[in-house]
Design an enzyme around this catalytic site. Structure first.
Site: not given
Length: 386
Positions: A73-75, A77
């Site tokens: 998950p890139c949430t 980043l």
């Protein structure tokens, strides 16, 4: 060189962008883990017969597989997210993924995330990942790539990690370099931009759209807008439909429809598409996993404390920056208008007016004067009758 890898176990699988590209390169998925229910509905339909778990925190052991993938998950980043860093509740889950490969006999590990992970918090996210890989005995390489190299008209920059205990990841990521695509001279250009922005940046893209994402900085789940300079004035600003969005990510039309068939709301399809890995990118990775090449790039030693470059490789003993473009290949390019295929809706008056207001306040430059003129005219032409 060991036998060619054939099987894939996927963590944070989403709607299968990594998996589909690997399938097209001759791989077979044997396992997937994905938390979000709409995405699991797509996986169940598009990869029938494989086991799909829902919560990585409950996974004790991965099945045997040659390749383990994790588009974590890139949430925490991304610039559009909370930017909490690698220790955030969402992106920190990559630590669990690395726990699972500690005793796993995979030949290859493939990770994917947003460009912002390189500079975020002084590079601490990158340091945490590379140090953990080294402690687990992996050699690693990463490269920032632009999805346009795979032929789709979407400027989407992502960091691709490849790591192995027995093989050389440089032979996967740095065997190809086509250099950047030249500026478009296409006579029927369309221009993509973030209509939900205006104070900071537009994400301006010629004959392409900026990055598809699950939502905007003001909480509107919507794709970028497109300016069509040669259309009738009242039709010059449009939004791609979900089918076009799927094609912009390299999926076939209707790929995410099983989510709706399973009872989830239609709007979820945009988040599914926006969070996916571009299929052509993973197909290139898969091709090189099966047939590694010779490293073509120049390198230099990476100094301690230096900013993370756009490409690098390393092991427990050494780290090097790599001179590599974001275009490993240059596949035949699909022009934006051809991908849209009339699957568009008009940008609403409210959306256009709000964007124009933010644009004026932000004082942004760098785009054609005709763009602002057309936007002002569009706002007036679409104004509801009083």
């Amino acid at each position: 060189m060991t036998a060619q890898p054939t099987t894939v176990a996927s963590l944070f699988a989403g709607i299968g962008g990594l998996e589909l590209g690997l399938h097209k390169s001759g791989f077979k998925s044997v396992y997937a883990c994905e938390y979000w229910s709409p995405a699991r509905a797509v996986l169940a339909s598009r990869f029938p017969g494989i086991r799909v778990d829902d919560d990585i925190l409950d996974v004790k052991q991965l099945p045997r597989a040659d390749v383990v993938t994790a588009g974590f998950p890139c949430t925490d980043l991304s610039q559009a997210g909370r930017t909490a860093g690698i220790a955030g509740d969402q992106s920190g889950l990559v630590a669990k993924a690395l726990d699972l490969v500690e005793d796993h006999a995979c030949t290859w590990l493939v990770l994917e995330n947003v460009r912002n992970m390189l500079p975020l918090h002084g590079g601490r996210a990158m340091a945490a990942i590379t140090e953990r890989l080294e402690n687990l005995g992996f050699r690693w390489a990463y490269r920032l790539v632009d999805s346009r190299f795979s032929g789709v008209p979407q400027r989407r920059q992502r960091v691709i990690f490849v790591a192995s205990r027995s093989e050389d990841p440089r032979a996967v990521l740095f065997a190809d370099d086509a250099t950047d695509r030249p500026a478009s001279s296409y006579r029927d250009d369309a221009y993509g931009f973030y209509w939900t922005e205006g104070l900071r940046g537009l994400g301006w893209a010629q004959d392409a759209i900026p990055t598809l994402k699950g939502g905007s900085t003001i909480g509107i789940p919507s794709p970028p807008a497109i300016w069509l300079p040669d259309a009738d004035p009242e039709n010059r600003f449009v939004l791609p439909g979900i089918s076009a969005g799927e094609r912009l990510q390299g999926f076939r039309t209707g790929w995410t429809k099983p989510a709706v068939d399973a009872g989830f709301r239609t709007g979820a399809r945009w988040k599914l598409v926006g969070n996916a890995v571009t299929v052509g990118v993973s197909r290139w990775i898969g091709g090189r996993l099966r047939t590694p090449g010779d490293m073509q790039a120049e390198t230099r030693r990476l100094d301690d404390g230096e900013r993370w470059p756009t490409a690098a490789w390393g092991s427990r003993r050494e780290r090097f920056a790599v001179k590599a473009s974001m275009w490993p290949e240059r596949k035949p390019f699909k022009h934006l208008r051809d991908v849209l295929r009339d699957d568009t809706t008009a940008l609403s008056h409210r959306g256009a007016a709000g964007f124009l207001s933010r644009l004026d306040r932000g004082g942004l430059r760098g785009f054609p004067d005709e763009f602002r003129v057309d936007m002002k005219n569009y706002v007036e032409l679409t104004r509801p009758a009083s």
